[in-house]
Motif scaffolding. Structure first.
Motif, PDB file in Angstrom:
ATOM      1  N   ARG A 245      37.548 157.753  60.131  1.00 37.76           N
ATOM      2  CA  ARG A 245      36.447 158.069  59.230  1.00 37.76           C
ATOM      3  C   ARG A 245      35.501 159.112  59.827  1.00 37.76           C
ATOM      4  NH1 ARG A 245      33.651 152.927  58.293  1.00 37.76           N
ATOM      5  NH2 ARG A 245      35.762 152.290  57.692  1.00 37.76           N
TER       6      ARG A 245
ATOM      7  N   GLY B 253      36.356 161.599  61.680  1.00 37.02           N
ATOM      8  CA  GLY B 253      36.952 162.925  61.809  1.00 37.02           C
ATOM      9  C   GLY B 253      38.120 163.065  62.752  1.00 37.02           C
TER      10      GLY B 253
ATOM     11  N   ASP C 163      37.545 166.861  63.182  1.00 32.90           N
ATOM     12  CA  ASP C 163      36.657 167.465  62.192  1.00 32.90           C
ATOM     13  C   ASP C 163      35.214 167.283  62.691  1.00 32.90           C
ATOM     14  OD1 ASP C 163      35.072 168.143  60.011  1.00 32.90           O
ATOM     15  OD2 ASP C 163      36.453 167.290  58.542  1.00 32.90           O
TER      16      ASP C 163
ATOM     17  N   ASP D 190      32.341 168.743  61.931  1.00 34.33           N
ATOM     18  CA  ASP D 190      31.282 168.631  60.920  1.00 34.33           C
ATOM     19  C   ASP D 190      31.200 167.202  60.393  1.00 34.33           C
ATOM     20  OD1 ASP D 190      30.591 171.293  61.144  1.00 34.33           O
ATOM     21  OD2 ASP D 190      31.953 171.940  59.539  1.00 34.33           O
ATOM     22  N   ARG D 191      32.369 166.647  60.123  1.00 35.57           N
ATOM     23  CA  ARG D 191      32.412 165.255  59.636  1.00 35.57           C
ATOM     24  C   ARG D 191      31.896 164.297  60.704  1.00 35.57           C
ATOM     25  NH1 ARG D 191      34.807 162.654  55.504  1.00 35.57           N
ATOM     26  NH2 ARG D 191      35.449 160.492  55.787  1.00 35.57           N
TER      27      ARG D 191
ATOM     28  N   ASP E  85      28.152 164.451  60.801  1.00 37.12           N
ATOM     29  CA  ASP E  85      27.593 163.821  59.608  1.00 37.12           C
ATOM     30  C   ASP E  85      27.617 162.298  59.722  1.00 37.12           C
ATOM     31  OD1 ASP E  85      27.107 166.266  58.468  1.00 37.12           O
ATOM     32  OD2 ASP E  85      28.912 166.270  57.234  1.00 37.12           O
ATOM     33  N   VAL E  86      28.766 161.782  60.162  1.00 39.76           N
ATOM     34  CA  VAL E  86      28.929 160.325  60.258  1.00 39.76           C
ATOM     35  C   VAL E  86      28.027 159.736  61.342  1.00 39.76           C
ATOM     36  CG1 VAL E  86      30.549 158.490  60.894  1.00 39.76           C
ATOM     37  CG2 VAL E  86      31.267 160.299  59.331  1.00 39.76           C
TER      38      VAL E  86
ATOM     39  N   THR F 168      25.836 159.805  55.187  1.00 44.28           N
ATOM     40  CA  THR F 168      26.983 159.272  54.448  1.00 44.28           C
ATOM     41  C   THR F 168      27.269 160.048  53.167  1.00 44.28           C
ATOM     42  OG1 THR F 168      25.481 157.685  53.406  1.00 44.28           O
ATOM     43  CG2 THR F 168      26.672 156.933  55.343  1.00 44.28           C
TER      44      THR F 168
ATOM     45  N   ARG G 145      27.450 163.219  52.835  1.00 45.25           N
ATOM     46  CA  ARG G 145      28.368 164.318  53.121  1.00 45.25           C
ATOM     47  C   ARG G 145      29.662 163.845  53.748  1.00 45.25           C
ATOM     48  NH1 ARG G 145      25.521 168.698  56.642  1.00 45.25           N
ATOM     49  NH2 ARG G 145      27.603 169.581  56.453  1.00 45.25           N
ATOM     50  N   SER G 146      29.598 162.698  54.422  1.00 41.91           N
ATOM     51  CA  SER G 146      30.789 162.207  55.109  1.00 41.91           C
ATOM     52  C   SER G 146      31.707 161.410  54.188  1.00 41.91           C
ATOM     53  CB  SER G 146      30.399 161.301  56.286  1.00 41.91           C
ATOM     54  OG  SER G 146      29.690 160.166  55.830  1.00 41.91           O
TER      55      SER G 146
END
Length: 421
Positions: free
Chosen positions: A282, A284, A406, A408-409, A412-413, A418, A420-421
């Motif tokens: 989750r 990335g 990932d 960026d992910r 975000d996470v 959440t 964006r993720s």
């Protein structure tokens, strides 16, 4: 819509742990009878570990276009494991040498009750690298799943993944089936996690009820030193590795807080394995990397166990007034590195590897293991916590090393975005 605080899993587990400690302290008899609750939860989790690994690894490998990538990821993971494990062993050795938790005990070995450690010393004598390698191969295809041996399931999963990849187009329906099956299995995991607070309560109540908090007092210095050393390793060594990779170790710890609390309550890092794999994906990390690194790390990347090994050996030497030379300390590092791999998947592996290491050092009494047998349970939580954190960080590192992260992910996470993720 925000989830009500009383339905948040990590808060439920935290309350359950506190309740377990209180019951164990004030009503030991009833607390000990709570043991089946903890054992039952761990069995439920172990029930799904083999299918989770099989579906994740087989589907991940089958989906790789370049089969050389599997060997490359595995090679990088093992290299990383060895380097970080060495750091863990060295840190345990250095802190024990400086703080000397065993100094002043002046133990007379002849007066120790060694009957309780005979089981571990016998297993240690029969332990060898050849046995370890042969043990990776299951007797039958389904035997690995029946026993729940992680390394055996991993071997079958890798071979199955290779076979599906080689099959090409005809193998794609099977890959799709595995992917859909994994969704159902993780659905089962989500159901099981709803009873995690009950499992954590039962396990913690039993531990405190049986051994009592007062059991820590005679060995408080060793337990405190071990927890301090593990915290330093996580924050400094793994923290530096995380920073180089591009994320904060503290934010990562917050992200996996539910898994950490479950491990704390059950003293088993396996109890959080399926959830850890799902969370790493989750945030990335590539599914194929997660599927290879996490299960392998559970046998080869035991940072907490490695710290414990060197600290326990030096504690026994100090408590029995056994002087170790620099050469013997270096031998401890090498032997501990090898034996910590050889006992993977064996019941009581921590004590078996400790017995194997002690037996190699001339003049160091194996009987000294009896000194720490009573408090080993209180250190198992910290070992399990350090192990799971180390495996999580390792997976992110290998994913980044492979260009399969990932970022960026991930940011975000870990930052809680959440949306964006």
């Amino acid at each position: 819509m925000r989830t009500p605080f009383y339905r948040v899993l990590y808060l439920q587990v935290l309350v359950a742990i506190v309740a377990g400690v209180l019951l164990g302290h004030f009503d030991a008899i009833h607390a000990i009878s709570m043991k089946p609750l903890g054992d039952g939860f761990i069995k439920l989790i172990r029930m799904v570990i083999a299918p989770v690994i099989f579906c994740t690894v087989a589907a991940g490998i089958a989906g790789m276009q370049d089969m050389k990538k599997v060997g490359r990821v595995g090679g990088k993971a093992l290299l990383y494991f060895e380097i970080v494990s060495t750091f863990a062993l060295v840190i345990g050795l250095l802190v024990s040498s400086i703080l000397q938790p065993g100094a002043g005990f002046n133990v007379d070995i002849s007066k120790l009750d060694t009957h309780s450690i005979s089981e571990f010393t016998l297993k240690a004598k029969s332990l060898s690298s050849v046995d370890f390698l042969i043990n990776i191969i299951p007797n039958t295809f389904f035997d690995a799943f029946a026993k729940g041996d992680i390394l055996q399931v991993l071997l079958i999963s890798i071979l199955f993944g290779f076979a599906l990849s080689a099959a090409g187009e005809p193998g794609k329906p099977v890959v799709y089936l595995l992917e859909q099956l994994s969704l159902a299995i993780f659905g089962i995991v989500n159901i099981i996690m709803k009873v995690a607070p009950i499992g954590a309560f039962g396990a913690m109540a039993f531990t405190i009820g049986k051994y009592g908090i007062v059991a820590l007092i005679p060995m408080a210095k060793l337990v405190g030193t071990f927890y301090l050393t593990s915290a330093l390793f996580v924050l400094l060594v793994l923290g530096l590795i995380a920073r180089i990779t591009g994320f904060s170790i503290l934010r990562f710890l917050v992200y996996i807080k539910e898994e950490l609390l479950i491990v704390l309550g059950t003293s088993s890092s396996e109890s959080a394995l399926p959830n850890l794999m799902a969370k790493l994906e989750r945030m990335g990390c590539a599914k194929s990397v997660v599927g290879l690194v996490v299960p392998t790390g559970y046998s080869f990347n035991l940072d907490g166990t490695n710290i414990y090994m060197t600290m326990a050996v030096l504690f026994i030497a100090q408590a029995t007034n056994t002087q170790l030379t620099f050469g013997q300390e270096m031998t401890i590092l090498v032997v501990a590195m090898l034996t910590s791999k050889g006992a993977s998947g064996i019941s009581g592996a921590g004590f078996i590897t400790l017995a194997s290491t002690l037996a190699v050092i001339k003049g160091l009494p194996v009987e000294g293991m009896a000194l720490i047998l009573g408090i080993d349970k209180f250190m198992s939580e910290c070992r399990a916590l350090t192990n799971i954190i180390g495996n999580g960080v390792a997976t992110v590192v290998i994913s980044g090393w492979e260009g399969e992260l990932d970022r960026d992910r991930m940011h975000d996470v870990l930052n809680g975005d959440t949306a964006r993720s």
